[in-house]
Design a protein around this motif. Sequence first.
Motif, short mmCIF file in Angstrom:
data_model
loop_
_atom_site.label_atom_id
_atom_site.label_comp_id
_atom_site.label_asym_id
_atom_site.label_seq_id
_atom_site.Cartn_x
_atom_site.Cartn_y
_atom_site.Cartn_z
N ILE A 118 -12.73 -32.85 -57.03
CA ILE A 118 -11.43 -33.14 -57.65
C ILE A 118 -10.51 -33.78 -56.62
CG2 ILE A 118 -9.33 -32.13 -58.64
CD1 ILE A 118 -11.08 -29.93 -59.87
N ILE A 129 -5.55 -24.93 -61.52
CA ILE A 129 -6.75 -25.47 -62.18
C ILE A 129 -7.73 -24.33 -62.44
CG2 ILE A 129 -8.78 -26.94 -61.92
CD1 ILE A 129 -7.06 -28.86 -60.24
N ALA A 152 -5.18 -35.22 -61.71
CA ALA A 152 -6.47 -34.98 -61.07
C ALA A 152 -7.45 -36.03 -61.58
CB ALA A 152 -6.99 -33.59 -61.44
N ILE A 153 -8.33 -36.46 -60.71
CA ILE A 153 -9.51 -37.21 -61.16
C ILE A 153 -10.73 -36.54 -60.53
CG2 ILE A 153 -8.24 -39.39 -61.42
CD1 ILE A 153 -9.58 -40.42 -58.89
N THR A 154 -11.85 -36.62 -61.23
CA THR A 154 -13.09 -36.10 -60.67
C THR A 154 -13.93 -37.28 -60.22
OG1 THR A 154 -13.09 -34.15 -62.10
CG2 THR A 154 -15.19 -34.77 -61.12
N VAL A 189 -6.62 -34.80 -56.16
CA VAL A 189 -5.28 -34.58 -56.72
C VAL A 189 -4.37 -35.71 -56.27
CG1 VAL A 189 -3.30 -33.01 -56.84
CG2 VAL A 189 -5.64 -32.08 -56.71
N GLU A 247 -14.42 -35.23 -73.36
CA GLU A 247 -14.25 -36.49 -72.59
C GLU A 247 -13.23 -37.45 -73.21
OE1 GLU A 247 -17.16 -37.83 -70.19
OE2 GLU A 247 -16.57 -39.92 -70.17
N ARG A 267 -3.75 -22.82 -56.08
CA ARG A 267 -2.67 -23.68 -55.57
C ARG A 267 -2.39 -24.86 -56.49
NH1 ARG A 267 -7.14 -25.13 -52.58
NH2 ARG A 267 -7.48 -27.34 -52.03
N HIS A 268 -3.32 -25.14 -57.41
CA HIS A 268 -3.09 -26.25 -58.33
C HIS A 268 -3.04 -25.80 -59.80
CE1 HIS A 268 -3.34 -29.30 -55.29
NE2 HIS A 268 -4.51 -28.89 -54.89
N ARG A 289 -15.29 -28.94 -53.08
CA ARG A 289 -16.35 -28.20 -53.77
C ARG A 289 -16.44 -28.56 -55.25
NH1 ARG A 289 -12.17 -24.53 -53.31
NH2 ARG A 289 -11.71 -23.11 -55.04
N HIS A 290 -15.41 -29.20 -55.78
CA HIS A 290 -15.44 -29.61 -57.18
C HIS A 290 -15.35 -31.12 -57.38
CE1 HIS A 290 -15.34 -25.56 -58.68
NE2 HIS A 290 -14.24 -25.27 -58.02
N ASP A 335 -4.45 -34.06 -52.31
CA ASP A 335 -5.44 -33.04 -51.96
C ASP A 335 -6.80 -33.51 -52.45
OD1 ASP A 335 -6.45 -30.66 -50.99
OD2 ASP A 335 -5.58 -29.39 -52.55
N ILE A 336 -7.83 -33.10 -51.75
CA ILE A 336 -9.20 -33.32 -52.24
C ILE A 336 -9.90 -31.97 -52.22
CG2 ILE A 336 -11.42 -34.45 -51.84
CD1 ILE A 336 -9.94 -36.81 -50.61
N ILE A 337 -10.33 -31.53 -53.39
CA ILE A 337 -11.01 -30.23 -53.50
C ILE A 337 -12.51 -30.52 -53.49
CG2 ILE A 337 -11.20 -28.13 -54.89
CD1 ILE A 337 -8.46 -29.07 -56.20
N TRP A 361 -12.73 -39.22 -66.36
CA TRP A 361 -12.49 -37.81 -66.02
C TRP A 361 -11.17 -37.69 -65.27
CZ3 TRP A 361 -18.08 -36.01 -64.22
CH2 TRP A 361 -18.95 -36.13 -65.32
N MET A 402 -10.07 -31.79 -68.41
CA MET A 402 -10.88 -32.84 -67.76
C MET A 402 -12.33 -32.42 -67.73
SD MET A 402 -10.36 -34.45 -63.88
CE MET A 402 -10.39 -32.86 -63.03
N VAL A 403 -13.22 -33.33 -68.06
CA VAL A 403 -14.65 -33.09 -67.81
C VAL A 403 -14.89 -33.23 -66.31
CG1 VAL A 403 -17.00 -33.92 -68.24
CG2 VAL A 403 -15.30 -34.00 -70.08
N MET A 404 -15.72 -32.33 -65.76
CA MET A 404 -16.05 -32.42 -64.34
C MET A 404 -17.55 -32.62 -64.11
SD MET A 404 -13.70 -29.33 -62.93
CE MET A 404 -14.56 -29.32 -61.35
#
Lengths: 191, 191
Positions: free
Chosen positions: B142, A142, B58-60, B144, A25, A139-140, B139-140, B135-137, B47, A49-51
Amino acid sequence: MSAAHVTGGADMQTLELSKAFTLIEPGPVVLVTTHDGHVPNIMTISWTMVMDFTPVFAITTGAWNHSFAALSKRRECVLAIPTVDLLDTVVGIGTCSGRDTDKFSRFGLTAMPGKSVKAPLIKECLANIECTVADIIDRHGIVVLEAVAAHIDPERRERRTVHAVGDGTFIVDGRKFDRRTMMASKLPPGV
Amino acid sequence: MSAAHVTGGADMQTLELSKAFTLIEPGPVVLVTTHDGHVPNIMTISWTMVMDFTPVFAITTGAWNHSFAALSKRRECVLAIPTVDLLDTVVGIGTCSGRDTDKFSRFGLTAMPGKSVKAPLIKECLANIECTVADIIDRHGIVVLEAVAAHIDPERRERRTVHAVGDGTFIVDGRKFDRRTMMASKLPPGV
């Protein structure tokens, strides 16, 4: 690498998985080890990144890193946390390739067996987090990692990590401030 | 908020986009501002991850943050970089909600208009990066972000950022080490 090296491990103690995210973190540079079934490798990564606290991590990487083939095929790695005394090792690892270099040998690092993954721990680091690959978002670039075991060296004297700025400079951990009371309502259990 | 506040801006100067990733790469706690069309809001985020030098971040986050609705609907935000003198503000912002709190007013922060997005800059921060959501992922969790403009306060005396450990403690930037020569082959242009 001597047998004594690969059978080490006495210096690392188990770290509760609920605390492992606190190693990532703060945003330190990390070393990522992989094993392709034949040889181990190490890459230097700052894009992490922490998720989730469980913990789940993201790293950004791709085929431009030699380690990516092993990471995507074997679907496991170790996030090793170096400290400031290893700064030149960290930079050195980041500026050569596993394609033509045995990085453990070149940088005098000791590979130790993990508990759950074939990718090795690095004995000289402050801590090691064994991870499996949960997802790759092509695509990213990640890679989503789930930690399955964590280890820390409680005796290590130098514990300050380093943060890459991205322009060739690095910032070392300075003073620590305690805001546990203010944040009590937001802290996850077991931290 | 006074008119003087919202029409400010003299203290922030344009930062080249090619350097903006160096504000996020070291892993500081950031403040994320959003604007839902009616009111601005701020959340504290640790994050984060650089994904490209262009820069892409990316941010979570997710629906558990009040800001997420504005972020996903308006598809833009500002990443503001606070320094250690703002630590209690950063923690305070992270422990209350925009649902029932005007955080700019409560924490005495000054919203300044950005160049490209409606989400405000924070005048008291060291730097601000205007971003659009690429983008917004789901399922995680995340999100972008692509930076579209960046600003820095060149006169600010306190420039040390803070790194959340995740257990209620925070580490302040310490000494800086220069490894530009060793890393020359790896640095992106314009950094």
